[in-house]
Scaffold this active site. Structure first.
Site, PDB file in Angstrom:
ATOM      1  N   HIS A   1     117.101 -20.205  41.577  1.00  0.00           N
ATOM      2  CA  HIS A   1     115.901 -19.657  40.924  1.00  0.00           C
ATOM      3  C   HIS A   1     115.922 -18.138  41.015  1.00  0.00           C
ATOM      4  CE1 HIS A   1     111.733 -18.667  40.032  1.00  0.00           C
ATOM      5  NE2 HIS A   1     111.594 -18.163  41.248  1.00  0.00           N
TER       6      HIS A   1
ATOM      7  N   HIS B   1     117.927  -3.078  47.807  1.00  0.00           N
ATOM      8  CA  HIS B   1     116.662  -2.374  47.623  1.00  0.00           C
ATOM      9  C   HIS B   1     116.609  -1.584  46.325  1.00  0.00           C
ATOM     10  CE1 HIS B   1     112.652  -1.783  48.677  1.00  0.00           C
ATOM     11  NE2 HIS B   1     112.776  -0.549  48.252  1.00  0.00           N
TER      12      HIS B   1
ATOM     13  N   HIS C   1     114.578  -1.851  55.938  1.00  0.00           N
ATOM     14  CA  HIS C   1     113.260  -2.462  56.160  1.00  0.00           C
ATOM     15  C   HIS C   1     113.276  -3.946  55.807  1.00  0.00           C
ATOM     16  CE1 HIS C   1     112.101  -0.994  51.866  1.00  0.00           C
ATOM     17  NE2 HIS C   1     112.544  -2.219  51.802  1.00  0.00           N
ATOM     18  N   HIS C   2     114.371  -4.407  55.197  1.00  0.00           N
ATOM     19  CA  HIS C   2     114.525  -5.851  54.980  1.00  0.00           C
ATOM     20  C   HIS C   2     115.067  -6.533  56.232  1.00  0.00           C
ATOM     21  CE1 HIS C   2     113.970  -5.696  50.540  1.00  0.00           C
ATOM     22  NE2 HIS C   2     114.412  -4.466  50.710  1.00  0.00           N
TER      23      HIS C   2
ATOM     24  N   THR D   1     104.626   6.069  44.098  1.00  0.00           N
ATOM     25  CA  THR D   1     104.086   4.888  43.419  1.00  0.00           C
ATOM     26  C   THR D   1     102.587   5.066  43.195  1.00  0.00           C
ATOM     27  OG1 THR D   1     105.702   3.665  44.695  1.00  0.00           O
ATOM     28  CG2 THR D   1     104.146   2.384  43.422  1.00  0.00           C
TER      29      THR D   1
ATOM     30  N   GLU E   1     118.139  -2.375  43.809  1.00  0.00           N
ATOM     31  CA  GLU E   1     118.109  -3.444  42.805  1.00  0.00           C
ATOM     32  C   GLU E   1     116.673  -3.841  42.445  1.00  0.00           C
ATOM     33  OE1 GLU E   1     120.137  -5.079  40.882  1.00  0.00           O
ATOM     34  OE2 GLU E   1     118.792  -6.703  40.316  1.00  0.00           O
TER      35      GLU E   1
ATOM     36  N   SER F   1     103.890   2.835  30.870  1.00  0.00           N
ATOM     37  CA  SER F   1     103.549   4.214  30.525  1.00  0.00           C
ATOM     38  C   SER F   1     103.650   4.455  29.028  1.00  0.00           C
ATOM     39  CB  SER F   1     104.490   5.187  31.233  1.00  0.00           C
ATOM     40  OG  SER F   1     104.508   4.923  32.613  1.00  0.00           O
TER      41      SER F   1
ATOM     42  N   LYS G   1     101.869   7.192  40.243  1.00  0.00           N
ATOM     43  CA  LYS G   1     101.957   6.466  38.986  1.00  0.00           C
ATOM     44  C   LYS G   1     100.685   5.679  38.708  1.00  0.00           C
ATOM     45  CE  LYS G   1     106.845   5.996  38.301  1.00  0.00           C
ATOM     46  NZ  LYS G   1     106.778   6.344  36.872  1.00  0.00           N
TER      47      LYS G   1
ATOM     48  N   TYR H   1     114.208  -1.932  42.412  1.00  0.00           N
ATOM     49  CA  TYR H   1     113.677  -0.869  41.552  1.00  0.00           C
ATOM     50  C   TYR H   1     114.320  -0.881  40.176  1.00  0.00           C
ATOM     51  CZ  TYR H   1     111.341   0.729  45.718  1.00  0.00           C
ATOM     52  OH  TYR H   1     110.559   0.796  46.822  1.00  0.00           O
TER      53      TYR H   1
ATOM     54  N   SER I   1     129.209  -6.200  33.769  1.00  0.00           N
ATOM     55  CA  SER I   1     128.281  -6.164  32.641  1.00  0.00           C
ATOM     56  C   SER I   1     127.226  -5.076  32.839  1.00  0.00           C
ATOM     57  CB  SER I   1     127.617  -7.537  32.496  1.00  0.00           C
ATOM     58  OG  SER I   1     126.425  -7.439  31.771  1.00  0.00           O
ATOM     59  N   SER I   2     126.610  -5.047  34.033  1.00  0.00           N
ATOM     60  CA  SER I   2     125.545  -4.068  34.289  1.00  0.00           C
ATOM     61  C   SER I   2     126.072  -2.644  34.258  1.00  0.00           C
ATOM     62  CB  SER I   2     124.910  -4.313  35.655  1.00  0.00           C
ATOM     63  OG  SER I   2     124.221  -5.522  35.652  1.00  0.00           O
TER      64      SER I   2
ATOM     65  N   ARG J   1     109.449 -19.317  54.665  1.00  0.00           N
ATOM     66  CA  ARG J   1     109.931 -19.509  53.301  1.00  0.00           C
ATOM     67  C   ARG J   1     111.199 -20.355  53.323  1.00  0.00           C
ATOM     68  NH1 ARG J   1     112.691 -13.638  51.977  1.00  0.00           N
ATOM     69  NH2 ARG J   1     113.213 -14.672  50.038  1.00  0.00           N
TER      70      ARG J   1
ATOM     71  N   TRP K   1     119.626 -16.201  47.879  1.00  0.00           N
ATOM     72  CA  TRP K   1     120.300 -15.314  46.917  1.00  0.00           C
ATOM     73  C   TRP K   1     120.984 -14.153  47.619  1.00  0.00           C
ATOM     74  CZ3 TRP K   1     119.200 -10.229  44.827  1.00  0.00           C
ATOM     75  CH2 TRP K   1     118.180  -9.551  45.500  1.00  0.00           C
TER      76      TRP K   1
ATOM     77  N   ASP L   1     122.716   4.575  16.865  1.00  0.00           N
ATOM     78  CA  ASP L   1     123.056   3.340  17.598  1.00  0.00           C
ATOM     79  C   ASP L   1     123.258   3.738  19.053  1.00  0.00           C
ATOM     80  OD1 ASP L   1     124.360   0.817  18.502  1.00  0.00           O
ATOM     81  OD2 ASP L   1     124.383   0.387  16.355  1.00  0.00           O
TER      82      ASP L   1
END
Lengths: 539, 294
Positions: free
Chosen positions: A81, A258, A307-308, A333, A260, A273, A336, A262, A174-175, A455, A146, A110
């Site tokens: 998932h 991390h 922090h993870h 943040t 990622e 925006s 924003k 963002y 790809s990315s 979890r 994951w 293009d």
């Protein structure tokens, strides 16, 4: 408008500029609009595949005890998932938007590297196919989460591991190719008067996101490569007996992981925006501070990864550093959120569906952000770590934030792309169903987590039963509500309400951004000559 | 096939190579995964995929070279290509950063913790499992993983690695000399410079092969020799792979120079190859210092 289209048809016959006939068109296309469409449709399909997996999870958790699936399959579902939603749905959806919108918004004919653009998309499909193939394999899909933490992943992943690793490699290629293309397009293909500080915020956020992608995808590729060699080629990177360290994997993974997250949220900010000023009928408040805040968030994303890992074990100086550095993210943040609010302040607001989703995003993303601030405090994080509180937090930043903004973007730009109007009544119904059910789904998970429910487990103690049931009911309402979106999208593509939209679609939208000065639907080729004048958010 | 009347940005239409390349790479990786899982058909698919992928490279680059020579790329296209190459090299730098970071972390942090120094996460592992382990680089860990009965020799810096450093550094010089030849319209100098660069590159790879052979046959140093062997072969191996790729790219540029391609104004392929070669060179300097010398 029709004159322009006719001229193009005429053009096509002579110069072979139109799309190829039949399905082959989609295999060999280099047109940014075709490729954007492919990305968006693929993402939409994966959104439902990943959603189905989420419903398997929520069905199993509806009641305590084992109901429908065995624990390994349950863990496969949580793993797949996450991977499908992150790499198959949210990221490709934003790349699809980038493909469609960036050339239109900066006045480019293009993308800068159109052939590479085609390869980016098909590499994505191949990568997801490799990953999906593990579902049908002996031992099943990866069930290790994951994040692929060793040593669990090396002992438990069966035949799936090399497929998952190579899938990550292909998704990474790809990315990176997509990101290189986006940077080259933005830096090299702007209309002469489109200075950097006149670019729509969506373009700015993608420029910064693309930089993040190029910096982090190779890191993830390196990490999973070391998993592969530890498993099959006798290396000891993550094995203490050989002098390695399993915690090293977590450091590398989150150095990728991390930024990622963002990658998924910065383009979200960009779309918000872009939409909010149009429906507030005001220029975006604090344009340049938005740009600087985006850049600051991107910079900070590289120096907060551990922090993870507060509970994993780190020298105390590390815990303190990562705690304070993480708190800093709240500042840009916050800038924003205040800017979006100030944009709406005293605006002549109307509440069409894109705006409803955007306002809902501002409110619910702020909630997700504030729980993030709670978790940044290392001592309290020991209580939250690996509980449903974390699940609630990141789903608030991903579903009512990224996914809602993707819906908003769909409603906002589909009329421009197709020339047809969507059904506003049905769309508002979709919005209210989603906005209410998403809170029924995720809000109770805060309570479950604070009470200590871990979890990634298929069964739980009876004291968690009530809120799990509520959450599962919310999940099914939310999941089925998205079929309304699917229906609206299909109907809009096939003619919509029958009402033809104007070039501008939304009142005064062309004051904000270039794409609204083009005809609706957008012709197959645009900006063969760049526009003379460009709008900006400084009017 | 599509140049507008004015000096427009070249937008290609209908590209077949990307989907072929994707199919090739996908087949190759799926085959490799099956091979690793012990399937007999895996290697067949791997080789078939590799062949498809190579034919894509040949086809796509031939197409690009022909388009370039027929003057379809204006200044703007050239800038896009240069940006693309620079950012690609940046992604490669990040890829190598992972392995340099791994070397730094294991050598300076986790090894000490395993040896009972400091307050890191491995400290309790020392106390509980390997109280006798003394942290000293090079190491194959407290379990003495791999090597000849757990023992091995580490690779010294002054020997083949030092020769290799000289080889790569001089190849950087010859590459620049070739570039000067190209800019001065001296085709002879261009071709000679490139030939020297490519030869030095492949010579480097040969020395590396000899070094690896010694490590495996005599020193007890293999990919499986604990963290020292893992980091040593991963870093030098990926670098060697990049030298091979760089030398192949330069060979293609050499072949094109022979055919009379490139002008002082239009030679993106040469520049990209040269940048890549210098990048590989700089990575080697990092390797020489952090893997061999320190």
């Amino acid at each position: 408008m029709s004159a322009v289209v006719a001229e193009h048809d005429h053009h096509d016959e002579h110069h072979d500029h139109g799309p190829a006939k039949g399905l082959v068109r989609w295999l060999i296309t280099t047109n940014h609009k075709d490729i954007g469409t492919l990305y968006l449709l693929f993402a939409l399909a994966m959104f439902f595949v990943g959603g189905l997996m989420a419903l398997v999870i929520r069905a199993e958790l509806f009641e305590p005890g084992m109901q429908f699936v065995n624990p390994t399959f349950f863990n496969s579902m949580t793993t797949m998932h996450a991977l499908v939603m992150v790499f198959g749905a949210v990221m490709p959806a934003f790349v699809g938007l980038a493909n469609w919108q960036i050339p239109l918004m900066i006045g480019a004919p293009d993308m800068a590297l159109p052939r590479l653009n085609n390869m980016s998309f098909w590499m994505l499909v191949a990568g997801v196919l490799l990953l999906a193939s593990t579902l049908f394999m002996e031992g099943g899909a990866p069930a290790c989460g994951w994040t692929f933490y060793p040593p669990l992943v090396l002992r438990d992943c069966g035949h799936a591991l090399p497929f998952a690793v190579f899938s990550v490699h292909m998704l990474g290629v790809s990315s990176i190719m997509g990101a290189i293309n986006i940077i080259a397009t933005i830096l090299n293909m702007r209309a002469p008067k489109m200075t950097l500080m006149k670019m729509p915020l969506f373009v700015w956020t993608w420029l910064i996101t693309a930089f993040l992608l190029i910096a982090i995808m190779p890191v993830f590729a390196g990490a999973v490569t070391m998993l592969l060699t530890d498993k099959f080629f006798a290396t000891s990177f993550f094995d203490a007996a050989g002098g390695g360290d399993p915690v090293l994997y977590q450091h590398i993974f989150w150095f990728f992981g991390h930024p990622e997250v963002y990658v998924m949220i910065l383009p979200t900010f960009g779309v918000a925006s872009t939409i909010i000023p149009v429906f507030a009928r005001k220029p975006l408040f604090g344009y340049s501070s938005m740009v600087y805040a985006t850049a600051s968030i991107a910079f900070l994303s590289f120096i907060v990864w551990a922090h993870h890992m507060f509970t994993v074990g780190m020298p105390i100086a590390g815990e303190l550093y990562f705690m304070y550095a993480t708190m800093l993210i709240a500042i840009p943040t916050g800038v924003k959120v205040f800017n979006w609010t100030a944009t709406m302040w005293k605006g002549a607001m109307t509440f069409e569906t894109p705006m409803l989703f955007s306002i809902c995003f501002v409110v619910l993303f702020t909630m997700g952000g504030l729980t993030g601030l709670m978790m940044s405090v290392a001592p309290t994080d020991f209580q939250y770590h690996d509980t449903y509180f974390i699940v609630a937090h990141f789903h608030y930043t991903l579903v009512p934030a990224s996914v809602f903004i993707l819906m908003a973007a769909g409603y906002f730009w589909l009329p421009k792309w197709t020339g047809n109007m969507y059904d506003e009544r049905l769309a508002r119904f979709h919005f209210w169903m989603s906005a209410i059910s998403v809170n029924i789904l995720f809000f109770p998970q805060h309570f479950l987590g604070l009470a200590g429910m871990p979890r990634r487990i298929p069964d739980y103690a009876v004291q968690f039963a009530d809120w799990n049931m509520v959450s599962s009911i919310g999940a099914f309402i939310f999941g089925f509500s998205q079929l309304i979106f699917l229906y609206i999208v299909i109907k809009t593509i096939n003619g919509g309400t029958g009402e033809k939209v104007t070039d501008e679609v939304w009142e005064d939208a062309s004051k904000h951004s270039l794409e609204w000065t083009l005809p609706s639907p957008v012709p197959y080729h645009t900006w063969a000559t760049p526009p003379e004048e460009v709008p900006s958010e400084h009017f | 096939m599509s140049t507008n009347a004015h000096d427009a940005y070249y937008i290609p239409h209908k590209a077949v190579w990307p989907i072929i390349g994707t199919a090739g790479l996908g087949t190759m990786l799926a085959g490799f995964a099956n091979y690793l899982n012990g399937s007999a058909a895996g290697s067949t698919f791997m080789i078939a995929g590799l062949m498809i992928f190579i034919s894509m490279l040949v086809g796509w680059f031939t197409l690009q070279a022909n388009e370039s020579e027929s003057g379809m790329y204006n200044h703007g296209v050239g800038i896009s290509y240069r940006m693309g190459m620079m950012w690609f090299i940046f992604s490669e730098i990040m890829f190598f950063a992972v392995f340099f970071g791994t070397l730094w972390y294991t050598r300076n942090l986790s090894m000490d913790w395993l040896g009972g120094i400091g307050d890191g996460p491995g400290r309790s592992t020392h106390d509980a499992l390997w109280a006798n382990y003394e942290a000293k680089w090079p190491t194959n860990g407290p379990g003495k993983v791999g090597g000849k009965e757990g023992e091995f020799e580490s690779m010294g810096a002054f020997g083949l690695p030092f020769v290799n450093t000289l080889l790569l550094l001089s190849s950087g010089v010859t590459c620049t000399w070739a570039h000067h030849g190209l800019l001065a319209k001296n085709r002879d100098q261009l071709i000679k410079g490139l030939m020297a660069t490519v030869s030095l590159g492949f010579l480097f790879v040969a020395c590396q092969a000899i070094e690896y052979h010694e490590a495996y046959s005599e020193m007890g140093l293999t990919l499986g020799t604990g963290i020292y062997g893992s980091t040593f072969f991963m870093l030098t191996g990926f670098h060697g792979l990049h030298v091979c790729i760089g030398a192949i790219i330069l060979s293609v540029v050499l072949f094109r120079s022979w055919k009379g391609h490139f002008t002082p104004e239009n030679h993106f392929a040469f520049e990209a190859a040269a940048w890549y070669w210098h990048f590989v060179d700089v990575v080697w300097l990092g390797l020489f210092i952090f893997v061999y010398l320190m």
